[in-house]
Design an enzyme around this catalytic site. Sequence first.
Site, PDB file in Angstrom:
ATOM      1  N   CYS A 251     -19.209 -12.348  36.570  1.00  0.00           N
ATOM      2  CA  CYS A 251     -18.709 -11.324  35.649  1.00  0.00           C
ATOM      3  C   CYS A 251     -17.183 -11.353  35.582  1.00  0.00           C
ATOM      4  O   CYS A 251     -16.502 -10.839  36.472  1.00  0.00           O
ATOM      5  CB  CYS A 251     -19.202  -9.943  36.104  1.00  0.00           C
ATOM      6  SG  CYS A 251     -18.583  -8.612  35.076  1.00  0.00           S
TER       7      CYS A 251
ATOM      8  N   CYS B 264     -15.491  -7.941  35.418  1.00  0.00           N
ATOM      9  CA  CYS B 264     -15.426  -7.233  36.700  1.00  0.00           C
ATOM     10  C   CYS B 264     -14.363  -7.837  37.618  1.00  0.00           C
ATOM     11  O   CYS B 264     -13.627  -7.114  38.283  1.00  0.00           O
ATOM     12  CB  CYS B 264     -16.753  -7.337  37.456  1.00  0.00           C
ATOM     13  SG  CYS B 264     -18.223  -7.189  36.457  1.00  0.00           S
ATOM     14  N   ASP B 265     -14.299  -9.151  37.679  1.00  0.00           N
ATOM     15  CA  ASP B 265     -13.562  -9.794  38.771  1.00  0.00           C
ATOM     16  C   ASP B 265     -12.335 -10.602  38.342  1.00  0.00           C
ATOM     17  O   ASP B 265     -11.584 -11.071  39.198  1.00  0.00           O
ATOM     18  CB  ASP B 265     -14.514 -10.711  39.560  1.00  0.00           C
ATOM     19  CG  ASP B 265     -15.660  -9.914  40.191  1.00  0.00           C
ATOM     20  OD1 ASP B 265     -15.429  -8.745  40.564  1.00  0.00           O
ATOM     21  OD2 ASP B 265     -16.776 -10.443  40.302  1.00  0.00           O
TER      22      ASP B 265
END
Length: 307
Positions: A131, A134-135
């Site tokens: 992701c 997200c990261d």
Amino acid sequence: MRNVVIIGSGCAGNTAAIYAARANLKPLVVGGHEPGGQLSITSLVENFPGFPEGINGPDLVENMKKQAEHFGAEYIHGSVTEVDFTKRPFRLNIDGEWHETRTVIIASGASARWLNLPSEQKLIGHGVSSCATCDGFFYRGKKIMVIGGGDSAMEEANFLTRFGEEVTLVHRRDAFRASKIMVDRTVANPKITMVTNTVVDEVHDVSQKTVTGVTLRNLKTGETYRRDVDGFFVAIGHIPNTRPFVGKIELDEDGYIVSHGGARTSLTGVFHAGDVQDRTYRQAITASGAGCMAAIEVERFLEAEGH
Ligand code: NAP
């Protein structure tokens, strides 16, 4: 007899449980084979509103679960293996035991597809991610690699150039499944290098518990070589967790639930929430929002039926 059984314990299922429990419906939540869902395999979550310092993914889902339990939700371990939706009450087989319920919220999510290399699996959350939203932020000024040749891989590679010093996109063929516009955008991005006809043999370095590089193999020449990278993003698709529902409710050609408006599936009394229906946004906050919607629809549905 349950008022509602919620299948899945990620953001969607937990939020549905909070709302259903506060409506006094005493929901039963079936944890599923990945309790806590996708957040349970991420580290810091910095985009869930309300946490200015960020919060660890596993803590966020655990907090949601505690909140739901506080209002009377009941959780059980296990997975739904079979459903009987032919008549109401519905029947769900949870690890061999049949349970009856007036309504169902399917929040079983979609699992990221992985390469399934042992080294990749061991480094998930330690440099290996599925992701970028997200990261990506953790790889500011770093070397990033993205795997895949579809729209997700193109989108993630382009997104990650906001952070990374360089992004290498690795695809196993030289033709792309992605739309032309996305491929063109990727080719035109000066920070992205495309490496085609190439697969990943190993992600390093499990012994250091962090990603330091990969071994790549050119499928045309057989040549193997090492590349240094700090972040390794796998973007080769998702698999919706809908196997027990095949033939029972309407699914699209990839197995995602087809929404019939709001949180409704094709079957009255069965509702959807989160990534099991959503192939576009896939965020913790959108899944939570969908869980809230599903619980409100269940509440109204049961009230209209006089329960
Ligand atoms: P996808 O279109 O199924 O593409 C998956 C890619 O991963 C393919 O290039 C495939 O290679 C590769 N792949 C699969 N298994 C692999 C393996 N084991 N090893 C190496 N490579 C592997 O998946 P997606 O990109 O997630 O897209 C899913 C759907 O969402 C599509 O309909 C897409 O258009 C849509 N989407 C749209 C947007 C947008 O419009 N902005 C953004 C994201 C997603 P092969 O081609 O060789 O099979």
